[in-house]
Write an enzyme that holds these catalytic residues in place. Sequence first.
Site, PDB file in Angstrom:
ATOM      1  N   GLY A  28      -8.626  10.822 -34.549  1.00 20.15           N
ATOM      2  CA  GLY A  28      -8.510  12.269 -34.408  1.00 20.15           C
ATOM      3  C   GLY A  28      -9.637  12.860 -33.579  1.00 20.15           C
ATOM      4  O   GLY A  28      -9.391  13.658 -32.658  1.00 20.15           O
ATOM      5  N   ARG A  71      -6.168   0.474 -44.500  1.00 20.06           N
ATOM      6  CA  ARG A  71      -6.077  -0.513 -45.585  1.00 20.06           C
ATOM      7  C   ARG A  71      -7.434  -1.142 -45.845  1.00 20.06           C
ATOM      8  O   ARG A  71      -8.148  -1.495 -44.918  1.00 20.06           O
ATOM      9  CB  ARG A  71      -5.078  -1.586 -45.144  1.00 20.06           C
ATOM     10  CG  ARG A  71      -4.555  -2.424 -46.267  1.00 20.06           C
ATOM     11  CD  ARG A  71      -3.350  -3.188 -45.761  1.00 20.06           C
ATOM     12  NE  ARG A  71      -3.049  -4.288 -46.626  1.00 20.06           N
ATOM     13  CZ  ARG A  71      -2.047  -5.122 -46.418  1.00 20.06           C
ATOM     14  NH1 ARG A  71      -1.283  -4.987 -45.365  1.00 20.06           N
ATOM     15  NH2 ARG A  71      -1.815  -6.100 -47.256  1.00 20.06           N
ATOM     16  N   THR A  79      -0.538   8.668 -38.020  1.00 20.89           N
ATOM     17  CA  THR A  79      -0.920   7.930 -39.232  1.00 20.89           C
ATOM     18  C   THR A  79       0.035   6.763 -39.499  1.00 20.89           C
ATOM     19  O   THR A  79       1.248   6.899 -39.356  1.00 20.89           O
ATOM     20  CB  THR A  79      -0.898   8.895 -40.443  1.00 20.89           C
ATOM     21  OG1 THR A  79      -1.739  10.011 -40.156  1.00 20.89           O
ATOM     22  CG2 THR A  79      -1.387   8.201 -41.711  1.00 20.89           C
ATOM     23  N   ASN A  80      -0.528   5.636 -39.916  1.00 22.96           N
ATOM     24  CA  ASN A  80       0.261   4.447 -40.250  1.00 22.96           C
ATOM     25  C   ASN A  80       0.605   4.375 -41.724  1.00 22.96           C
ATOM     26  O   ASN A  80      -0.120   4.943 -42.542  1.00 22.96           O
ATOM     27  CB  ASN A  80      -0.538   3.195 -39.852  1.00 22.96           C
ATOM     28  CG  ASN A  80      -0.328   2.867 -38.390  1.00 22.96           C
ATOM     29  OD1 ASN A  80       0.796   2.880 -37.914  1.00 22.96           O
ATOM     30  ND2 ASN A  80      -1.404   2.571 -37.696  1.00 22.96           N
ATOM     31  N   ARG A  85      -0.994  -1.739 -24.296  1.00 21.83           N
ATOM     32  CA  ARG A  85      -1.587  -3.063 -24.552  1.00 21.83           C
ATOM     33  C   ARG A  85      -0.848  -4.128 -23.739  1.00 21.83           C
ATOM     34  O   ARG A  85      -1.474  -4.972 -23.073  1.00 21.83           O
ATOM     35  CB  ARG A  85      -1.504  -3.390 -26.048  1.00 21.83           C
ATOM     36  CG  ARG A  85      -2.497  -2.565 -26.854  1.00 21.83           C
ATOM     37  CD  ARG A  85      -2.499  -2.927 -28.329  1.00 21.83           C
ATOM     38  NE  ARG A  85      -3.578  -2.210 -28.999  1.00 21.83           N
ATOM     39  CZ  ARG A  85      -3.478  -1.652 -30.203  1.00 21.83           C
ATOM     40  NH1 ARG A  85      -2.354  -1.735 -30.897  1.00 21.83           N
ATOM     41  NH2 ARG A  85      -4.518  -1.026 -30.727  1.00 21.83           N
ATOM     42  N   HIS A 121       6.431   0.117 -35.238  1.00 24.33           N
ATOM     43  CA  HIS A 121       5.044  -0.167 -34.854  1.00 24.33           C
ATOM     44  C   HIS A 121       4.500  -1.192 -35.848  1.00 24.33           C
ATOM     45  O   HIS A 121       3.795  -0.874 -36.774  1.00 24.33           O
ATOM     46  CB  HIS A 121       4.242   1.130 -34.929  1.00 24.33           C
ATOM     47  CG  HIS A 121       2.825   1.005 -34.491  1.00 24.33           C
ATOM     48  ND1 HIS A 121       2.447   0.366 -33.334  1.00 24.33           N
ATOM     49  CD2 HIS A 121       1.672   1.435 -35.053  1.00 24.33           C
ATOM     50  CE1 HIS A 121       1.129   0.426 -33.215  1.00 24.33           C
ATOM     51  NE2 HIS A 121       0.643   1.062 -34.258  1.00 24.33           N
TER      52      HIS A 121
HETATM   53  N1  APR Z   1      -6.417  16.228 -44.862  1.00 21.48           N
HETATM   54  C1  APR Z   1      -7.159  16.141 -43.747  1.00 21.48           C
HETATM   55  N2  APR Z   1      -7.818  15.026 -43.386  1.00 21.48           N
HETATM   56  C2  APR Z   1      -7.734  13.969 -44.201  1.00 21.48           C
HETATM   57  C3  APR Z   1      -6.972  13.997 -45.401  1.00 21.48           C
HETATM   58  C4  APR Z   1      -6.291  15.192 -45.713  1.00 21.48           C
HETATM   59  N3  APR Z   1      -5.549  15.315 -46.808  1.00 21.48           N
HETATM   60  N4  APR Z   1      -7.073  12.784 -45.992  1.00 21.48           N
HETATM   61  C5  APR Z   1      -7.861  12.021 -45.207  1.00 21.48           C
HETATM   62  N5  APR Z   1      -8.271  12.730 -44.126  1.00 21.48           N
HETATM   63  C6  APR Z   1      -9.155  12.332 -43.023  1.00 21.48           C
HETATM   64  C7  APR Z   1     -10.327  11.493 -43.485  1.00 21.48           C
HETATM   65  O1  APR Z   1     -11.329  12.306 -44.099  1.00 21.48           O
HETATM   66  C8  APR Z   1     -10.770  10.853 -42.177  1.00 21.48           C
HETATM   67  O2  APR Z   1     -11.786  11.623 -41.534  1.00 21.48           O
HETATM   68  O3  APR Z   1      -8.478  11.476 -42.105  1.00 21.48           O
HETATM   69  C9  APR Z   1      -9.503  10.834 -41.326  1.00 21.48           C
HETATM   70  C10 APR Z   1      -9.046   9.430 -40.968  1.00 21.48           C
HETATM   71  O4  APR Z   1      -9.991   8.892 -40.129  1.00 21.48           O
HETATM   72  P1  APR Z   1     -10.390   7.337 -40.086  1.00 21.48           P
HETATM   73  O5  APR Z   1     -10.576   6.835 -41.469  1.00 21.48           O
HETATM   74  O6  APR Z   1     -11.498   7.191 -39.092  1.00 21.48           O
HETATM   75  O7  APR Z   1      -9.074   6.632 -39.538  1.00 21.48           O
HETATM   76  P2  APR Z   1      -8.628   6.508 -37.995  1.00 21.48           P
HETATM   77  O8  APR Z   1      -9.171   5.258 -37.423  1.00 21.48           O
HETATM   78  O9  APR Z   1      -8.878   7.788 -37.294  1.00 21.48           O
HETATM   79  O10 APR Z   1      -7.061   6.298 -38.178  1.00 21.48           O
HETATM   80  C11 APR Z   1      -6.263   7.353 -38.634  1.00 21.48           C
HETATM   81  O11 APR Z   1      -4.340   6.660 -37.409  1.00 21.48           O
HETATM   82  O12 APR Z   1      -3.977   4.805 -36.088  1.00 21.48           O
HETATM   83  C12 APR Z   1      -3.792   5.357 -37.356  1.00 21.48           C
HETATM   84  O13 APR Z   1      -3.799   3.438 -38.858  1.00 21.48           O
HETATM   85  C13 APR Z   1      -4.513   4.571 -38.443  1.00 21.48           C
HETATM   86  O14 APR Z   1      -3.422   5.700 -40.262  1.00 21.48           O
HETATM   87  C14 APR Z   1      -4.626   5.609 -39.525  1.00 21.48           C
HETATM   88  C15 APR Z   1      -4.812   6.902 -38.710  1.00 21.48           C
END
Ligand code: APR
Length: 311
Positions: free
Chosen positions: A14, A82, A119-120, A151, A175
């Site tokens: 994000g 995960r 999201t996945n 990729r 995916h």
């Molecule tokens: N509302 C807002 N933000 C949230 C909520 C929520 N209810 N729940 C979780 N988050 C935020 C977390 O606080 C975190 O900052 O979502 C963010 C997820 O970020 P990362 O853990 O860094 O994950 P990221 O690598 O960005 O991947 C996000 O995209 O590619 C897919 O598989 C990946 O499902 C995953 C998603």
Amino acid sequence: MRQKVTVVGAGNVGATAAQRVFEGGYADVVLVDIVEGLPQGKALDMLESGPVIGSNSSIIGTNTYEETADSDVVVITSGIARKPGMSRDDLLFTNMDIVGSVTEQVIKYSPNGVIITVTNPLDAMTQHALSVSGFSRTRLFGMAGVLDTARFRTFLAQELNVAVEDVHAYVLGGHGDTMVPLVGSTNVGGIPVSNLIPSDRLNEIVQRTRDGGGEIVSLLKTGSAFYAPSAAVVQMVEAVLFDKHQIVPACVLLDGEYGINNLCVGVPAKLGASGIEEVIDIKLTSEEQKALKQSSEAVEELLEVMNNRNS
Ligand code: APR
């Protein structure tokens, strides 16, 4: 007035997506996260890069949704990755709850926007967001195929030592491990790729594409890919904001196309200001058709798990 893009989830994908849009200077950005201070801090940090990179866009961080009102495009990346000891279903249910509640908030404030899910597990999350939102498939779809295709194109360009722009390819399907790189439609400067790379080697490249996400996870150890995923979703954001009518692989609710009904799966689609303008039904080889069916069955299995939880 600039258009407005909201990115929900200020984590790796994000925040990097927000950065890319902000640096483009064509849209104002709102970054939302549940963690207090995180989106505010990252947004302010990006804003302060404006004078250096020459962006006059605004970017703000928030933990609520008022500031997201009337977004033209909303990207949903919120969720968890995960972790050791977690089953796939644990991830599915947790992210389902997060994506569901986020979608409710997003549509409350941006009822006319276009939503792109990241999201996945992507296909299941897209289907869930679609049902929570009540949006048509035109205005809510998912990003996966652009990444998987990027990729595939990267590996093919490396193999042949050609420019990435010269490699034209599509990766369809869910995916996941069952994604379907369309070798038959892949060409390099107009030459079918099967004329350039022996089939054994091509199979290895296809497999590396399927394992592309896992390859990054095993290198990073503490997270998953985000540079390529954020670039991929921003390509879709720009196709909408600039009304490009661009054909990209997108996770779309199918309505009979490819013989699939009522299921979100990756297919080529034309993307413009209104969202998905058209699903492109290309002719697949029987092998590709079979692989796409298999891939859609894997998505269906996840949906069943989700539906059983609800019942
Ligand atoms: N509302 C807002 N933000 C949230 C909520 C929520 N209810 N729940 C979780 N988050 C935020 C977390 O606080 C975190 O900052 O979502 C963010 C997820 O970020 P990362 O853990 O860094 O994950 P990221 O690598 O960005 O991947 C996000 O995209 O590619 C897919 O598989 C990946 O499902 C995953 C998603």
